[in-house]
Design a protein around this motif. Structure first.
Motif, PDB file in Angstrom:
ATOM      1  N   UNK A   1       0.836  -1.291  -0.020  1.00 48.62           N
ATOM      2  CA  UNK A   1      -0.192  -0.054   0.002  1.00 48.62           C
ATOM      3  C   UNK A   1       0.782   1.176  -0.073  1.00 48.62           C
ATOM      4  N   UNK A   2       1.827   1.364   0.727  1.00 49.06           N
ATOM      5  CA  UNK A   2       2.837   2.417   1.120  1.00 49.06           C
ATOM      6  C   UNK A   2       3.433   2.557  -0.415  1.00 49.06           C
ATOM      7  N   UNK A   3       4.084   1.525  -0.978  1.00 48.06           N
ATOM      8  CA  UNK A   3       4.829   1.491  -2.236  1.00 48.06           C
ATOM      9  C   UNK A   3       3.800   2.193  -3.343  1.00 48.06           C
ATOM     10  N   UNK A   4       2.667   1.997  -3.267  1.00 49.08           N
ATOM     11  CA  UNK A   4       1.655   2.169  -4.462  1.00 49.08           C
ATOM     12  C   UNK A   4       1.553   3.767  -4.133  1.00 49.08           C
ATOM     13  N   UNK A   5       1.007   4.044  -2.921  1.00 45.67           N
ATOM     14  CA  UNK A   5       0.921   5.648  -2.862  1.00 45.67           C
ATOM     15  C   UNK A   5       2.295   6.221  -3.097  1.00 45.67           C
ATOM     16  N   UNK A   6       3.748   5.868  -2.872  1.00 45.47           N
ATOM     17  CA  UNK A   6       4.805   6.433  -3.163  1.00 45.47           C
ATOM     18  C   UNK A   6       4.962   6.551  -4.409  1.00 45.47           C
ATOM     19  N   UNK A   7       4.590   5.428  -5.312  1.00 43.86           N
ATOM     20  CA  UNK A   7       4.575   5.337  -6.625  1.00 43.86           C
ATOM     21  C   UNK A   7       3.758   6.544  -7.580  1.00 43.86           C
ATOM     22  N   UNK A   8       2.512   6.651  -6.966  1.00 42.68           N
ATOM     23  CA  UNK A   8       1.712   7.787  -7.224  1.00 42.68           C
ATOM     24  C   UNK A   8       2.371   9.215  -7.086  1.00 42.68           C
ATOM     25  N   UNK A   9       3.019   9.438  -6.200  1.00 46.74           N
ATOM     26  CA  UNK A   9       3.588  10.592  -5.770  1.00 46.74           C
ATOM     27  C   UNK A   9       4.941  10.903  -6.639  1.00 46.74           C
ATOM     28  N   UNK A  10       5.769   9.997  -6.611  1.00 43.57           N
ATOM     29  CA  UNK A  10       7.256  10.305  -7.124  1.00 43.57           C
ATOM     30  C   UNK A  10       7.117   9.761  -8.655  1.00 43.57           C
ATOM     31  N   UNK A  11       6.456   8.853  -9.157  1.00 41.06           N
ATOM     32  CA  UNK A  11       6.429   8.373 -10.403  1.00 41.06           C
ATOM     33  C   UNK A  11       5.674   9.092 -11.480  1.00 41.06           C
ATOM     34  N   UNK A  12       4.898  10.018 -11.117  1.00 39.95           N
ATOM     35  CA  UNK A  12       3.862  10.906 -11.967  1.00 39.95           C
ATOM     36  C   UNK A  12       4.399  11.207 -13.375  1.00 39.95           C
ATOM     37  N   UNK A  13       5.812  11.438 -13.337  1.00 42.21           N
ATOM     38  CA  UNK A  13       6.523  11.982 -14.684  1.00 42.21           C
ATOM     39  C   UNK A  13       6.763  10.747 -15.389  1.00 42.21           C
ATOM     40  N   UNK A  14       6.979   9.534 -14.812  1.00 41.88           N
ATOM     41  CA  UNK A  14       7.334   8.139 -15.595  1.00 41.88           C
ATOM     42  C   UNK A  14       6.357   7.167 -15.573  1.00 41.88           C
ATOM     43  N   UNK A  15       5.474   7.418 -16.626  1.00 41.33           N
ATOM     44  CA  UNK A  15       4.340   6.542 -16.677  1.00 41.33           C
ATOM     45  C   UNK A  15       4.594   5.162 -16.423  1.00 41.33           C
ATOM     46  N   UNK A  16       5.524   4.706 -17.394  1.00 36.48           N
ATOM     47  CA  UNK A  16       5.895   3.293 -17.230  1.00 36.48           C
ATOM     48  C   UNK A  16       6.446   2.610 -15.985  1.00 36.48           C
ATOM     49  N   UNK A  17       6.995   3.429 -15.360  1.00 39.95           N
ATOM     50  CA  UNK A  17       7.451   2.668 -14.004  1.00 39.95           C
ATOM     51  C   UNK A  17       6.404   2.934 -12.998  1.00 39.95           C
ATOM     52  N   UNK A  18       5.428   4.034 -13.162  1.00 35.75           N
ATOM     53  CA  UNK A  18       4.206   3.956 -12.399  1.00 35.75           C
ATOM     54  C   UNK A  18       3.300   2.723 -12.382  1.00 35.75           C
ATOM     55  N   UNK A  19       3.236   2.554 -13.555  1.00 34.89           N
ATOM     56  CA  UNK A  19       2.416   1.302 -14.091  1.00 34.89           C
ATOM     57  C   UNK A  19       2.964   0.040 -13.639  1.00 34.89           C
ATOM     58  N   UNK A  20       4.153  -0.136 -13.928  1.00 37.33           N
ATOM     59  CA  UNK A  20       4.862  -1.257 -13.362  1.00 37.33           C
ATOM     60  C   UNK A  20       4.694  -1.490 -11.724  1.00 37.33           C
ATOM     61  N   UNK A  21       5.199  -0.650 -11.042  1.00 39.92           N
ATOM     62  CA  UNK A  21       5.325  -0.642  -9.564  1.00 39.92           C
ATOM     63  C   UNK A  21       3.721  -0.700  -9.078  1.00 39.92           C
ATOM     64  N   UNK A  22       2.675  -0.043  -9.874  1.00 44.11           N
ATOM     65  CA  UNK A  22       1.361   0.095  -9.245  1.00 44.11           C
ATOM     66  C   UNK A  22       0.737  -1.374  -9.502  1.00 44.11           C
ATOM     67  N   UNK A  23       1.007  -1.951 -10.576  1.00 43.63           N
ATOM     68  CA  UNK A  23       0.512  -3.441 -10.934  1.00 43.63           C
ATOM     69  C   UNK A  23       0.932  -4.234  -9.785  1.00 43.63           C
ATOM     70  N   UNK A  24       2.199  -4.410  -9.625  1.00 44.57           N
ATOM     71  CA  UNK A  24       2.838  -5.149  -8.692  1.00 44.57           C
ATOM     72  C   UNK A  24       2.282  -4.820  -7.370  1.00 44.57           C
ATOM     73  N   UNK A  25       2.068  -3.459  -7.034  1.00 39.01           N
ATOM     74  CA  UNK A  25       1.676  -3.339  -5.444  1.00 39.01           C
ATOM     75  C   UNK A  25       0.079  -3.625  -5.287  1.00 39.01           C
TER      76      UNK A  25
END
Length: 166
Positions: A23-47
């Protein structure tokens, strides 16, 4: 009736804390990876997958109760009950070296009927592993795995008889 409980401390780390970190990693990915969509998507799916398995599907049961004709999986104050005789599906994949089982039972879907059972973390884990293997053998007697088990058992019995006669 046999009852098997996951070690409380291990359950805390293996399931609960892992889900919270996801849950924390998902929230962090939304905050920090908003400029890098592919990384946001990868981390988001795993989380999301980890959170879903931990808290919604409850694929890691905290307690397993096996009665004569039913299996009950308990996690987070909810119970999933399956009748052994009436089940239309019982697929077991065993990993003996690590003591793990992957079970799909009943009308297994993304939300219910899938279980990862790390028998080494349960009370009487070896017995639990053997009970599930025996259930698979009983429910699916014509599967390739059951046929191989029968042939191997017969072969070992012949070896024992021939050793005794020598």
């Amino acid at each position: 009736m046999s009852e098997f409980k996951y070690n409380k401390l291990l359950y805390l780390f293996d399931v609960i804390i892992t889900g919270i970190v996801a849950i924390g990693a998902f929230i962090a990915s939304l905050v920090y990876f908003h400029s890098n969509l592919s990384l946001l998507l990868l981390v988001g799916i795993v989380c999301i997958y980890t959170m879903w398995n931990s808290f919604v599907s409850k694929v890691h049961p905290e307690k397993i109760v096996i009665k004569e004709n039913e299996i009950v999986f308990e996690s987070f104050n909810s119970k999933d009950k399956y009748y052994i005789d009436g089940t239309d599906r019982f697929q077991l994949r065993e990993f003996p070296s690590s003591g793990k089982l992957y079970l799909r039972i009943g009308k297994a879907q993304f939300q219910k009927g899938r279980y990862w059972i790390n028998t080494k973390n349960y009370s009487n884990g070896k017995e639990l592993f053997e009970i599930f293997r025996d259930l698979d053998y009983k429910i699916n007697p014509e599967s390739l795995k059951s046929k191989a088990r029968r042939v191997n058992t017969e072969y070992l019995q012949k070896l024992k008889r021939s050793d005794k006669s020598v």
